[in-house]
Motif scaffolding. Sequence first.
Motif, PDB file in Angstrom:
ATOM      1  N   CYS A  69       0.774  -1.233  -0.037  1.00  0.00           N
ATOM      2  CA  CYS A  69       0.049  -0.003  -0.079  1.00  0.00           C
ATOM      3  C   CYS A  69       0.927   1.195   0.129  1.00  0.00           C
ATOM      4  N   CYS A  80      -0.227   4.893   6.010  1.00  0.00           N
ATOM      5  CA  CYS A  80      -0.913   5.220   7.462  1.00  0.00           C
ATOM      6  C   CYS A  80       0.076   4.769   8.650  1.00  0.00           C
ATOM      7  N   CYS A 138      -0.354   1.160  10.450  1.00  0.00           N
ATOM      8  CA  CYS A 138      -0.554   0.293   9.725  1.00  0.00           C
ATOM      9  C   CYS A 138       0.729  -0.669   9.501  1.00  0.00           C
ATOM     10  N   GLY A 194      -3.766  -2.966   1.151  1.00  0.00           N
ATOM     11  CA  GLY A 194      -4.095  -2.085   0.132  1.00  0.00           C
ATOM     12  C   GLY A 194      -5.117  -1.237   0.082  1.00  0.00           C
ATOM     13  N   ALA A 253       1.594  -0.456   5.476  1.00  0.00           N
ATOM     14  CA  ALA A 253       2.329   0.634   5.095  1.00  0.00           C
ATOM     15  C   ALA A 253       3.973   0.507   4.999  1.00  0.00           C
ATOM     16  N   LEU A 284      -0.182   4.249   0.833  1.00  0.00           N
ATOM     17  CA  LEU A 284      -0.832   5.485   1.589  1.00  0.00           C
ATOM     18  C   LEU A 284      -0.063   5.887   2.845  1.00  0.00           C
TER      19      LEU A 284
END
Length: 359
Positions: free
Chosen positions: A122, A126, A129, A179, A132, A124
């Motif tokens: 992923c 975060c 997480c 994801g 990540a 993004l």
Amino acid sequence: MTTDKKENFKDLRDLSLDDLLELVSDMREKPYRARQLYKWLFSVAVGSIDEMTDISKKFRAALKARGFGLRSLTVKETKVSKDDSIKMLLETPTVPAVLIESVLIPSDDSRLTLCVSTQAGCSLGCEFCMTAMGGAGRNLTLSEMVGELYAAREVIAANVGEVYPEGARVTNVVLMGMGEPLLNYDEVLKFLDVLVDTAAFGLSQRKVTVSTAGITPMIRRLGQDSDVNLAVSLNAATDALRTSLMPINKKYPLKELIEELRAYPLKKQRMITIEYILIEGVNDSLDEAAKLLTLLSGIDVKINLIPFNPFKGTKLKRPSEDVIADFRDTLTAGGIRAVVRASKGLDVYAACGQLSARS
Ligand code: SF4
């Protein structure tokens, strides 16, 4: 199921019903052939084109001549949690192969939920997480997401008697694994279609949930294109805090996100689920709970409070039980339904935010 690594290989399970209709028309076959193929692909779960016994040999050969075949994910490892959740490490048959994780989560009411990954990683980032930490990965295709479901069937069958009762099957699907589903929109939409189509997996739309970190331009589109449930990972009530936890908030700030939620075409008797990961000393104050109430006022939501699940390499911590209960009670007193969701699979790193595809 068979694995075919030929370069021009095309997985027939990457085709939606519309794609199959186009294919059969291109091959000068009758449209009903598309329905036949569709059934074999998404209902009967055959492992090769040759197993499609009501399709003529000539048509099967023509499909293979076009490079079509079927392949599956390999279950590399399974870990059974004390609470009977099973984390599966799966490998794609592609070159290069990628690793993904899916989780089977049983509930007391005999539900068996499959948490599906939509990307192999992923982008993004975060803060809370583990996915990540591994960085971005590629989008998963329809056949790979369906492959997660078939792998789950395999794993359930292997664990009947030991972990799951006779007749156990996946009853619910949540797109909350590795994801961001809305960044893989087209394939995810095809996947949602086969999940709820009675000629395919036939799950009720109420039993399928897409969870997003807040890709606002795609939220309304999802509401128009599908009737499945929407969950939004919110985790903060102000932009400053949310951006520090979820960098995507910089691109799609709270005001925009909340506007989209207000405009979301909710079906009757449905609510948007707000996911809120409670992190000690970060977003667990009663002041934050009060801001959350203001932010969400007038929107049909229920809030899932998820106490943070620690993983290696993070400094974040889970709040105490008292703090969690106070936070929930403040929301409830303010008129919003809030429940503390007991994370399953904690001991095998299968809980929310803990998937990483690292064996
Ligand atoms: S919480 Fe979801 S969106 Fe955020 S980094 Fe993890 S997988 Fe990506």
